[in-house]
Design an enzyme around this catalytic site. Structure first.
Site, PDB file in Angstrom:
ATOM      1  N   ALA A   1       0.786  -1.233   0.000  1.00 34.02           N
ATOM      2  CA  ALA A   1       0.000   0.000   0.000  1.00 34.02           C
ATOM      3  C   ALA A   1       0.816   1.280   0.000  1.00 34.02           C
ATOM      4  O   ALA A   1       0.343   2.310  -0.493  1.00 34.02           O
ATOM      5  CB  ALA A   1      -0.928   0.015   1.228  1.00 34.02           C
TER       6      ALA A   1
ATOM      7  N   ASP B   1       4.604  -9.006   5.680  1.00 32.87           N
ATOM      8  CA  ASP B   1       4.933  -9.598   4.386  1.00 32.87           C
ATOM      9  C   ASP B   1       3.699 -10.344   3.890  1.00 32.87           C
ATOM     10  O   ASP B   1       3.188 -11.248   4.566  1.00 32.87           O
ATOM     11  CB  ASP B   1       6.108 -10.550   4.569  1.00 32.87           C
TER      12      ASP B   1
ATOM     13  N   ASP C   1      -1.233  -3.557  -5.932  1.00 33.63           N
ATOM     14  CA  ASP C   1      -0.321  -2.807  -6.803  1.00 33.63           C
ATOM     15  C   ASP C   1       1.076  -3.340  -6.520  1.00 33.63           C
ATOM     16  O   ASP C   1       1.719  -2.927  -5.561  1.00 33.63           O
ATOM     17  CB  ASP C   1      -0.429  -1.311  -6.513  1.00 33.63           C
TER      18      ASP C   1
ATOM     19  N   CYS D   1       3.117  -0.532 -12.232  1.00 33.07           N
ATOM     20  CA  CYS D   1       3.615   0.631 -12.975  1.00 33.07           C
ATOM     21  C   CYS D   1       4.845   0.245 -13.792  1.00 33.07           C
ATOM     22  O   CYS D   1       5.899   0.866 -13.702  1.00 33.07           O
ATOM     23  CB  CYS D   1       3.914   1.803 -12.039  1.00 33.07           C
TER      24      CYS D   1
END
Length: 424
Positions: free
Chosen positions: A241, A287, A303, A356
């Protein structure tokens, strides 16, 4: 030939030289040791005043944006090519990045760089720089990408994307804000609901609404994963996050958000943003491969850690330090994380996967593998009304944002994003 050093600031340095020494250390960290520019910043600029720290970062970033062009200029003025890790080449890169790219007067650019070079190479640096300045050299309008990157992206996406990426690297990108509350800021334009875009270089803490927590900095592409989850009143997990923009979006949309990240230092920034905005997040340092939620969530946003080649406009170091081995390593980790996250979604709930990266191994290939191994999941196609104008899903409903996307409006980061729904 002397090599680029890990040298420390001399007590006898003239004004301006410490910032150039720091820039040299930053470039050494990226180009020789493979560190991220932001990762190396604190250690390389230790002891500098804020202005000098900012200058060192600006010089290093400009050098990395224009590295291929800088090296072409240097090679055009030397009888024999300098080794790529020679201190003289590093010093010339720094001097030319200032004089040609940042508008620093030539005499100041060379005077503050020569103290970085000892012995015979100092005369070489002075001579090559003087030769190039007398020629009146300038950068090409479209920068050159590193050969390995251009070849890889040409193979994966074609010439038009390589050309768009070359244009995108020419200058720092604009500043995007995601809004919690309506905000009026001069010079801002909006590309989507809850979004404002400002010119590059805008001072974040000085903008209206910063102290009040009315918004947070987030590239418009990075805002799309949470947009695909939308508003809700149930439980949402934001995995990996930090620094927290997506968690803040989910909380502002009404979700009860648990924000998980393995990095305590990155979570500190998430907590700062949560405090500033007043949005409540349950922050967990853990983790993903070891942690287990008490109950499945209605929405999970993953993400994943990646090569980050999609954010090359903001972090040009990725163009020079990301190698195929790192891409493979990241893809292997992503597959494990995606499989793990899939277990934590309630039947009928959604899993949004994003990265990304501009590498298919970290996006399209992940989706293909995942769907073949998880028959209880299917793509829930992104809809036009959920997306900024100008961003269009693929035929299957997933999103691939490439260099050139939103180019006329200032561009956006490169991403792969897909919403998956677990069958009930």
């Amino acid at each position: 030939m002397s090599r680029a050093p890990q040298d420390r600031t001399s007590r006898t340095d003239a004004p301006g030289v410490p910032a150039r020494r720091a820039a040299l250390r930053l470039l050494d960290a990226v180009l020789r040791r493979g560190l991220a520019l932001e990762q190396a910043l604190a250690g390389s600029t230790q002891g500098l005043a804020p202005n000098d720290r900012g200058l060192a970062h600006a010089i290093a970033a400009e050098t990395l944006r224009r590295l291929a062009d800088l090296d072409a200029l240097i090679d055009s003025a030397t009888q024999r090519p300098l080794p790529h890790d020679a201190k003289a080449r590093f010093a010339l890169r720094i001097a030319l990045a200032q004089a040609v790219g940042l508008g620093t007067p030539g005499h100041a650019a060379i005077a503050t760089v020569l103290p970085l070079v000892d012995g015979g190479p100092r005369k070489l640096v002075h001579g090559v720089f003087g030769t190039l300045m007398r020629r009146g050299v300038h950068f090409p309008e479209v920068p050159a990408l590193p050969d390995a990157v251009a070849e890889r992206w040409h193979r994966n996406w074609g010439e038009a994307v390589v050309e768009a990426a070359s244009r995108a690297i020419a200058a720092p990108p604009p500043l995007d804000l995601t809004l919690q509350r309506p905000t009026q800021i001069a010079q801002a334009v909006s590309l989507a609901p809850g979004h404002l875009r400002l010119p590059s270089g805008s001072s974040v803490p000085e903008l209206p609404g910063y102290a009040e927590g009315d918004w947070w900095v987030q590239d418009i592409a990075a805002s799309i994963p949470a947009r695909l989850i939308g508003a809700g009143a149930g439980s949402a997990l934001d995995l990996c996050a930090a620094p927290g923009g997506k968690s803040l979006q989910l909380a502002a949309a009404g979700w009860d958000v648990a924000s998980l990240d393995i990095s305590e230092s990155r979570l500190a920034r998430l907590r700062e943003n949560s405090d500033r905005t007043g949005l409540d997040l349950r922050v967990i340092a853990a983790d993903i491969l070891q942690w287990q939620p008490e109950t499945p969530a209605q929405a999970v946003l993953l993400d994943v850690p990646c090569s980050a080649t999609g954010i090359f406009r903001r972090h040009p170091d990725v163009l020079h330090r990301v190698r195929p081995a790192l891409i493979r390593e990241m893809a292997e980790l992503q597959a494990r994380l995606l499989d793990r996250a899939a277990e934590w979604v309630q039947p009928g709930g959604v899993l949004v996967f994003s990265t990304c990266s501009l590498e298919p191994e970290e996006g399209e290939a992940q989706l293909t593998r995942f769907l073949s191994e998880h028959p209880d999941y299917a793509i829930d196609p992104a809809r036009a009304d959920e997306l900024p104008v100008g961003i269009v899903p693929r035929g299957d409903g997933a999103l691939r944002l490439l260099p050139g996307t939103l180019a006329e409006a200032g561009g956006c980061d490169g991403f792969f994003i897909v919403r998956l729904r677990r069958q009930g």
